[in-house]
Write a protein that holds these residues in place. Sequence first.
Motif, PDB file in Angstrom:
ATOM      1  N   PRO A  21       0.832  -1.213   0.000  1.00 49.47           N
ATOM      2  CA  PRO A  21       0.000   0.000   0.000  1.00 49.47           C
ATOM      3  C   PRO A  21       0.867   1.264   0.000  1.00 49.47           C
ATOM      4  O   PRO A  21       1.933   1.293   0.621  1.00 49.47           O
ATOM      5  CB  PRO A  21      -0.794  -0.107   1.305  1.00 49.47           C
ATOM      6  N   GLU A  22       0.400   2.292  -0.679  1.00 48.59           N
ATOM      7  CA  GLU A  22       1.169   3.536  -0.828  1.00 48.59           C
ATOM      8  C   GLU A  22       1.628   4.110   0.505  1.00 48.59           C
ATOM      9  O   GLU A  22       2.747   4.579   0.626  1.00 48.59           O
ATOM     10  CB  GLU A  22       0.351   4.586  -1.581  1.00 48.59           C
ATOM     11  N   ASP A  23       0.776   4.071   1.513  1.00 48.29           N
ATOM     12  CA  ASP A  23       1.128   4.677   2.801  1.00 48.29           C
ATOM     13  C   ASP A  23       2.134   3.847   3.599  1.00 48.29           C
ATOM     14  O   ASP A  23       2.652   4.306   4.614  1.00 48.29           O
ATOM     15  CB  ASP A  23      -0.125   4.947   3.638  1.00 48.29           C
ATOM     16  N   LYS A  24       2.446   2.645   3.145  1.00 48.89           N
ATOM     17  CA  LYS A  24       3.398   1.768   3.846  1.00 48.89           C
ATOM     18  C   LYS A  24       4.738   1.639   3.123  1.00 48.89           C
ATOM     19  O   LYS A  24       5.687   1.092   3.673  1.00 48.89           O
ATOM     20  CB  LYS A  24       2.810   0.359   4.010  1.00 48.89           C
ATOM     21  N   LYS A  25       4.825   2.120   1.899  1.00 47.68           N
ATOM     22  CA  LYS A  25       6.023   1.907   1.090  1.00 47.68           C
ATOM     23  C   LYS A  25       7.285   2.478   1.714  1.00 47.68           C
ATOM     24  O   LYS A  25       8.336   1.863   1.688  1.00 47.68           O
ATOM     25  CB  LYS A  25       5.835   2.475  -0.316  1.00 47.68           C
ATOM     26  N   GLU A  26       7.203   3.672   2.280  1.00 52.91           N
ATOM     27  CA  GLU A  26       8.395   4.320   2.819  1.00 52.91           C
ATOM     28  C   GLU A  26       8.903   3.642   4.091  1.00 52.91           C
ATOM     29  O   GLU A  26       9.990   3.948   4.554  1.00 52.91           O
ATOM     30  CB  GLU A  26       8.132   5.800   3.085  1.00 52.91           C
ATOM     31  N   GLU A  27       8.129   2.720   4.630  1.00 52.48           N
ATOM     32  CA  GLU A  27       8.516   2.042   5.869  1.00 52.48           C
ATOM     33  C   GLU A  27       9.013   0.612   5.645  1.00 52.48           C
ATOM     34  O   GLU A  27       9.167  -0.136   6.608  1.00 52.48           O
ATOM     35  CB  GLU A  27       7.327   2.030   6.844  1.00 52.48           C
ATOM     36  N   ILE A  28       9.254   0.224   4.391  1.00 52.09           N
ATOM     37  CA  ILE A  28       9.706  -1.147   4.151  1.00 52.09           C
ATOM     38  C   ILE A  28      11.099  -1.347   4.746  1.00 52.09           C
ATOM     39  O   ILE A  28      11.854  -0.401   4.932  1.00 52.09           O
ATOM     40  CB  ILE A  28       9.691  -1.508   2.641  1.00 52.09           C
ATOM     41  N   SER A  29      11.412  -2.583   5.022  1.00 54.44           N
ATOM     42  CA  SER A  29      12.691  -2.909   5.649  1.00 54.44           C
ATOM     43  C   SER A  29      13.832  -2.795   4.646  1.00 54.44           C
ATOM     44  O   SER A  29      13.627  -2.873   3.428  1.00 54.44           O
ATOM     45  CB  SER A  29      12.648  -4.331   6.212  1.00 54.44           C
ATOM     46  N   ASN A  30      15.024  -2.640   5.179  1.00 54.96           N
ATOM     47  CA  ASN A  30      16.217  -2.611   4.321  1.00 54.96           C
ATOM     48  C   ASN A  30      16.375  -3.926   3.578  1.00 54.96           C
ATOM     49  O   ASN A  30      16.841  -3.947   2.442  1.00 54.96           O
ATOM     50  CB  ASN A  30      17.472  -2.338   5.149  1.00 54.96           C
ATOM     51  N   GLU A  31      15.999  -5.017   4.206  1.00 57.59           N
ATOM     52  CA  GLU A  31      16.110  -6.334   3.584  1.00 57.59           C
ATOM     53  C   GLU A  31      15.230  -6.423   2.338  1.00 57.59           C
ATOM     54  O   GLU A  31      15.674  -6.870   1.289  1.00 57.59           O
ATOM     55  CB  GLU A  31      15.735  -7.448   4.578  1.00 57.59           C
TER      56      GLU A  31
END
Length: 89
Positions: A21-31
Amino acid sequence: MNSPEIKAFIREHSSLFWYIPEDKKEEISNELLLETILNYGTLANCLHLIEMFGRNNALRVLQNAKGGKKMNYYPEVYNFFNIFLSKNA
């Protein structure tokens, strides 16, 4: 928490994360970020992300994936970047 530089990189390559979801993309993990960019990004994208992460950190994230139950890197991609980062870290 991702840095502003990483968040901008994610926004720039947002289409590769179509299933998030667009509102969650910036919070994805480095992995997840490294895995997705190495598997589906261009070489320039991969090198830019590695420089942002730092080569030692990128190598650590890459090698930690090998120990998991399921590794989602393409074998050729994993092998290439494992060798590249091992020699250049």
